[in-house]
Design a protein around this motif. Structure first.
Motif, mmCIF file in Angstrom:
data_model
loop_
_atom_site.group_PDB
_atom_site.id
_atom_site.type_symbol
_atom_site.label_atom_id
_atom_site.label_comp_id
_atom_site.label_asym_id
_atom_site.label_seq_id
_atom_site.Cartn_x
_atom_site.Cartn_y
_atom_site.Cartn_z
ATOM 1 N N UNK A 33 44.740 27.370 46.913
ATOM 2 C CA UNK A 33 44.110 29.171 46.788
ATOM 3 C C UNK A 33 44.523 29.109 45.786
ATOM 4 N N UNK A 34 45.805 29.443 45.619
ATOM 5 C CA UNK A 34 46.953 29.843 44.347
ATOM 6 C C UNK A 34 46.214 30.131 43.154
ATOM 7 N N UNK A 35 46.444 28.020 43.029
ATOM 8 C CA UNK A 35 45.937 27.882 41.576
ATOM 9 C C UNK A 35 44.641 27.620 41.561
ATOM 10 N N UNK A 36 44.151 28.003 42.609
ATOM 11 C CA UNK A 36 42.864 28.244 42.508
ATOM 12 C C UNK A 36 42.149 29.680 42.195
ATOM 13 N N UNK A 37 43.575 31.055 41.580
ATOM 14 C CA UNK A 37 42.469 31.990 42.062
ATOM 15 C C UNK A 37 44.243 32.839 41.119
ATOM 16 N N UNK A 38 43.450 32.175 39.860
ATOM 17 C CA UNK A 38 44.402 33.461 39.010
ATOM 18 C C UNK A 38 45.061 34.764 39.201
ATOM 19 N N UNK A 39 45.732 35.431 38.175
ATOM 20 C CA UNK A 39 46.090 36.575 39.009
ATOM 21 C C UNK A 39 44.982 37.403 37.711
ATOM 22 N N UNK A 40 44.757 38.467 38.926
ATOM 23 C CA UNK A 40 43.637 39.039 38.265
ATOM 24 C C UNK A 40 44.117 39.932 36.687
ATOM 25 N N UNK A 41 43.848 40.550 36.066
ATOM 26 C CA UNK A 41 43.797 41.380 35.262
ATOM 27 C C UNK A 41 43.994 42.971 35.124
ATOM 28 N N UNK A 42 44.921 43.500 34.431
ATOM 29 C CA UNK A 42 44.248 45.633 34.773
ATOM 30 C C UNK A 42 43.857 45.861 34.011
ATOM 31 N N UNK A 43 43.060 46.839 33.852
ATOM 32 C CA UNK A 43 43.325 47.705 32.498
ATOM 33 C C UNK A 43 43.804 49.127 33.155
#
Length: 480
Positions: A33-43
């Motif tokens: 699951x971790x590999x399939x969902x990279x960290x979300x960018x924020x602004x």
């Protein structure tokens, strides 16, 4: 406790159906699951108004090391003492995660304050920006950036003692150049985004009598004591709950509240505590996935909780001519700016204190921009103040970067105005770093982003090479 592995989100549950979203806890999810969902960018944007006293803003010495692209740079780590008077010791711990950028011009000068300038790269048209979109509005409306379907597309705040009347943000999703409303009360932000279920089953006054952190405490204790959660996640969870309960204590959530923010509890008695409460809520909202976009306007310029635009405006116009009442070695404008920039450092430092998984902090995974409605106090957009941070490794941090071409092109020797590059390219750089192809940020059938007209005809040859490539990212700053 509930887990939604598709979005890497976890929730604590408690009394009256209250739910509390949590920051990402990697040990609760399988590796696939971790590999399939990279960290979300924020602004994250934080800004204020009326420019700054440029004599106290930049480091003492100009950059001297040319990059491969001919941009002059210097390392912030090599600067002894404070970066500058305005960028004081509050920035010391994050020097390697920020950059100071010089020489970016709003090229549509209109001889007036335009709050949206740092986000639209445009001047004013009948009270609205001449370019009808700010960068945050594009991000909010983008499925690419907001694919996780956050509860709110963007959290926009103007921490104040009364309803805000200024916004940096504009959208043309409906009509052209509509100002997007901001939240002014930390209490309202807490009620809306951190205690939603309780508000559905009780009156607002009753809901505020119970802290949501208290309601989910039993579930929190079970999760914290579980052998399934790693020590690093326990520390992350403890930090998050400490942050939230601290905000709740300052807001006085145990008691009913009404009226202005400063009267809500009697505890937010100065601008520092008001700003801190709002910043903590914003960091928590980003950490737990309530939003991926935060816009924070700073309207105070001192400890007084009441907004005094006239004092700030007057100090800006006087600029270096008026010494500060509190420090006779600097202008009042510079003194006010140092107070504002301490809030900027607080926000960035608190983002850097939140573990976002994979050895990265929330600051690392955020694109942070500080900007201002103009350059200085006398209605000009040359050499806009810019501090940038984070960036997921896609923007260069730890540097003082100067984009003014050499030899310097002096526009006005009396005002020390020097032409640089179009500010528009900074916003294009951010879009590209966040993975946007040109077609997804371009608006109104034009290349680039923002307005490109209105500069002096004498500068046509100066800006011409940059304007010929409006969709180019800034060299050196962009690592892509």
């Amino acid at each position: 406790m509930k887990i939604n592995p598709r979005t890497r989100r976890a929730f604590l549950q408690g009394l009256a159906g209250a739910t509390l979203p949590l920051p990402f806890l990697s040990s609760l999810f399988p590796d696939n699951v971790l590999a399939a969902t990279p960290a979300q960018a924020r602004f994250v944007f934080i800004g204020n108004y009326f420019g700054r006293d440029i004599d106290f803003w930049y480091p003492k010495d100009d950059p001297t090391t040319p990059s491969a692209d001919g941009v002059l740079t210097s390392k912030l780590s090599d600067i002894v003492g404070d970066l500058s008077y305005s960028l004081g010791p509050a920035f010391d711990s994050i020097r390697n995660k920020m950059s100071i950028v010089r020489g970016l011009d709003g090229i549509e000068a209109d001889n007036g304050h335009q709050w949206s300038m740092p986000l639209t790269a445009s001047g004013t048209l009948n009270g609205s920006p001449s370019f009808g979109y700010s960068i945050d509005a594009v991000l909010e409306e983008s499925k690419r950036f907001n694919a996780s379907l956050t509860r709110v597309g963007a959290l926009r705040t103007t921490a104040s003692d009364s309803a805000a009347d200024s916004s940096f943000s504009f959208s043309s999703k409906g009509a052209f150049g509509q100002a997007l409303q901001t939240e002014w009360s930390p209490q309202a932000v807490y009620d809306k985004y951190f205690n939603p279920t309780a508000l559905e089953v009780a009156s607002v006054a009753n809901a505020r009598k119970l802290r949501v952190s208290n309601q989910v405490m039993e579930d929190f204790k079970k999760l914290y004591g579980s052998t399934a959660i790693a020590q690093s996640d326990k520390a992350r969870l403890d930090n998050y709950m400490t942050l939230l309960t601290s905000v709740e204590a300052r807001l006085g959530v145990d008691a009913p509240a009404c009226g202005k923010a400063k009267a809500t509890t009697g505890k937010l008695v100065d601008a520092e505590s008001l700003q801190s409460a709002m910043i903590d809520l914003e960091v928590a909202a980003l950490a737990c996935g309530i939003t991926n976009v935060v816009m924070h306007s700073v309207r105070q310029v001192s400890s007084s909780i009441e907004v005094n635009n006239e004092a700030a405006h007057s100090a800006a116009h006087n600029n270096g001519a008026k010494l500060a009442d509190e420090d006779k070695s600097v202008s009042q404008h510079a003194y006010y700016t140092r107070w504002v920039m301490t809030r900027v450092a607080e926000l960035m430092t608190k983002l850097d204190a939140i573990d976002d998984g994979a050895g990265k902090t929330l600051l690392d995974n955020s694109f942070v921009l500080y900007g201002n409605g103009e350059s200085r106090g006398f209605h000009t957009f040359y050499d806009m103040p810019v501090v940038i941070g984070g960036g997921q490794g896609k923007i260069k941090t730890g540097y003082y970067i100067d984009y003014r071409p050499r030899p310097l092109n002096v526009v006005d020797s009396g005002q020390h105005l020097i032409a640089g590059r179009p500010y528009n390219n900074l916003l294009v750089t951010l879009f590209k770093a966040m993975g946007f192809p040109a077609a997804e940020y371009q608006k109104f059938g034009q290349p680039g982003f923002g307005s490109y007209g209105g500069y002096k005809s004498s500068l046509a040859s100066h800006y011409g090479p940059f304007l010929a490539k409006p969709d180019d990212a800034l060299p050196f700053l962009s690592t892509g």
